[in-house]
Design a protein around this motif. Structure first.
Motif, PDB file in Angstrom:
ATOM      1  N   ILE A  28     -44.942 -39.079  34.731  1.00 11.34           N
ATOM      2  CA  ILE A  28     -46.160 -39.707  35.251  1.00 11.34           C
ATOM      3  C   ILE A  28     -46.181 -41.188  34.887  1.00 11.34           C
ATOM      4  CG2 ILE A  28     -48.681 -39.784  34.990  1.00 11.34           C
ATOM      5  CD1 ILE A  28     -48.575 -36.719  34.721  1.00 11.34           C
ATOM      6  N   SER A  69     -46.156 -44.222  37.590  1.00 11.75           N
ATOM      7  CA  SER A  69     -47.231 -45.213  37.661  1.00 11.75           C
ATOM      8  C   SER A  69     -46.676 -46.631  37.682  1.00 11.75           C
ATOM      9  CB  SER A  69     -48.200 -45.034  36.501  1.00 11.75           C
ATOM     10  OG  SER A  69     -47.578 -45.381  35.283  1.00 11.75           O
ATOM     11  N   ILE A  80     -45.850 -35.012  41.396  1.00 11.91           N
ATOM     12  CA  ILE A  80     -46.336 -34.276  40.224  1.00 11.91           C
ATOM     13  C   ILE A  80     -46.573 -32.815  40.578  1.00 11.91           C
ATOM     14  CG2 ILE A  80     -48.297 -34.055  38.633  1.00 11.91           C
ATOM     15  CD1 ILE A  80     -48.469 -37.159  38.763  1.00 11.91           C
ATOM     16  N   ALA A  81     -47.143 -32.557  41.741  1.00 11.16           N
ATOM     17  CA  ALA A  81     -47.355 -31.170  42.184  1.00 11.16           C
ATOM     18  C   ALA A  81     -46.017 -30.458  42.365  1.00 11.16           C
ATOM     19  CB  ALA A  81     -48.155 -31.149  43.479  1.00 11.16           C
ATOM     20  N   GLN A  97     -47.252 -40.081  44.427  1.00 10.27           N
ATOM     21  CA  GLN A  97     -47.238 -39.721  43.010  1.00 10.27           C
ATOM     22  C   GLN A  97     -47.834 -38.336  42.805  1.00 10.27           C
ATOM     23  OE1 GLN A  97     -49.000 -42.707  40.495  1.00 10.27           O
ATOM     24  NE2 GLN A  97     -47.918 -44.368  41.521  1.00 10.27           N
ATOM     25  N   THR A  98     -48.935 -38.075  43.479  1.00  6.83           N
ATOM     26  CA  THR A  98     -49.583 -36.769  43.360  1.00  6.83           C
ATOM     27  C   THR A  98     -48.687 -35.664  43.903  1.00  6.83           C
ATOM     28  OG1 THR A  98     -51.724 -37.854  43.610  1.00  6.83           O
ATOM     29  CG2 THR A  98     -51.667 -35.475  43.955  1.00  6.83           C
ATOM     30  N   ARG A 140     -50.408 -43.595  45.557  1.00  2.00           N
ATOM     31  CA  ARG A 140     -50.968 -42.484  44.771  1.00  2.00           C
ATOM     32  C   ARG A 140     -50.689 -41.126  45.410  1.00  2.00           C
ATOM     33  NH1 ARG A 140     -52.504 -43.837  39.690  1.00  2.00           N
ATOM     34  NH2 ARG A 140     -53.613 -45.808  39.715  1.00  2.00           N
ATOM     35  N   LEU A 141     -50.688 -41.067  46.726  1.00  2.00           N
ATOM     36  CA  LEU A 141     -50.422 -39.798  47.402  1.00  2.00           C
ATOM     37  C   LEU A 141     -49.025 -39.295  47.066  1.00  2.00           C
ATOM     38  CD1 LEU A 141     -51.251 -37.582  49.380  1.00  2.00           C
ATOM     39  CD2 LEU A 141     -50.332 -39.007  51.215  1.00  2.00           C
TER      40      LEU A 141
END
Length: 116
Positions: free
Chosen positions: A81, A85, A98-99, A94-95, A91-92
């Motif tokens: 993470i 960053s 992570i998912a 990155q999300t 951000r999409l």
């Protein structure tokens, strides 16, 4: 305009190899697998308590190993993470990454427990 033009391939080569992104991906994957193996070993010891090993019961040692494995997984996730960053990705993305990491961790844990 095609998706696989020379400029796009050059940019991908630059991102993957010149910026060491491929090395980072392999490091995180290796760390994920090792942490998952540690967690799975702890869960296996908790589930099956065949004997005592010295002053500690096998099951209590399994809890310690499982907590250690969980800590390693969370540390690897936190490092990922942090690096995401700093990468400048939206951000999409990155999300979604992570998912994907969480789903991959969950599936690898199940596979390791199935192959015990």
């Amino acid at each position: 305009m095609t998706l696989w033009n020379a400029d796009w391939l050059r940019r991908m080569r630059d991102v993957l190899f010149e910026r060491d992104v491929s090395r980072t991906i392999f490091e995180h994957t290796r760390n994920l697998v090792v942490a998952t193996l540690v967690l799975a070993a702890g869960l296996e010891a908790i589930e099956h308590d065949p004997r005592d090993i010295g002053p500690l019961a096998f099951r209590s040692t399994g809890y310690v190993v499982a907590v250690l494995g969980t800590g390693l997984v969370l540390l690897n996730l936190a490092d990922g993470i942090h690096r995401l960053s700093k990468s400048g990705l939206p951000r999409l993305w990155q999300t979604l990454l992570i998912a994907a990491y969480v789903v991959l961790f969950w599936r690898v844990t199940h596979l390791i427990l199935l192959f015990r």
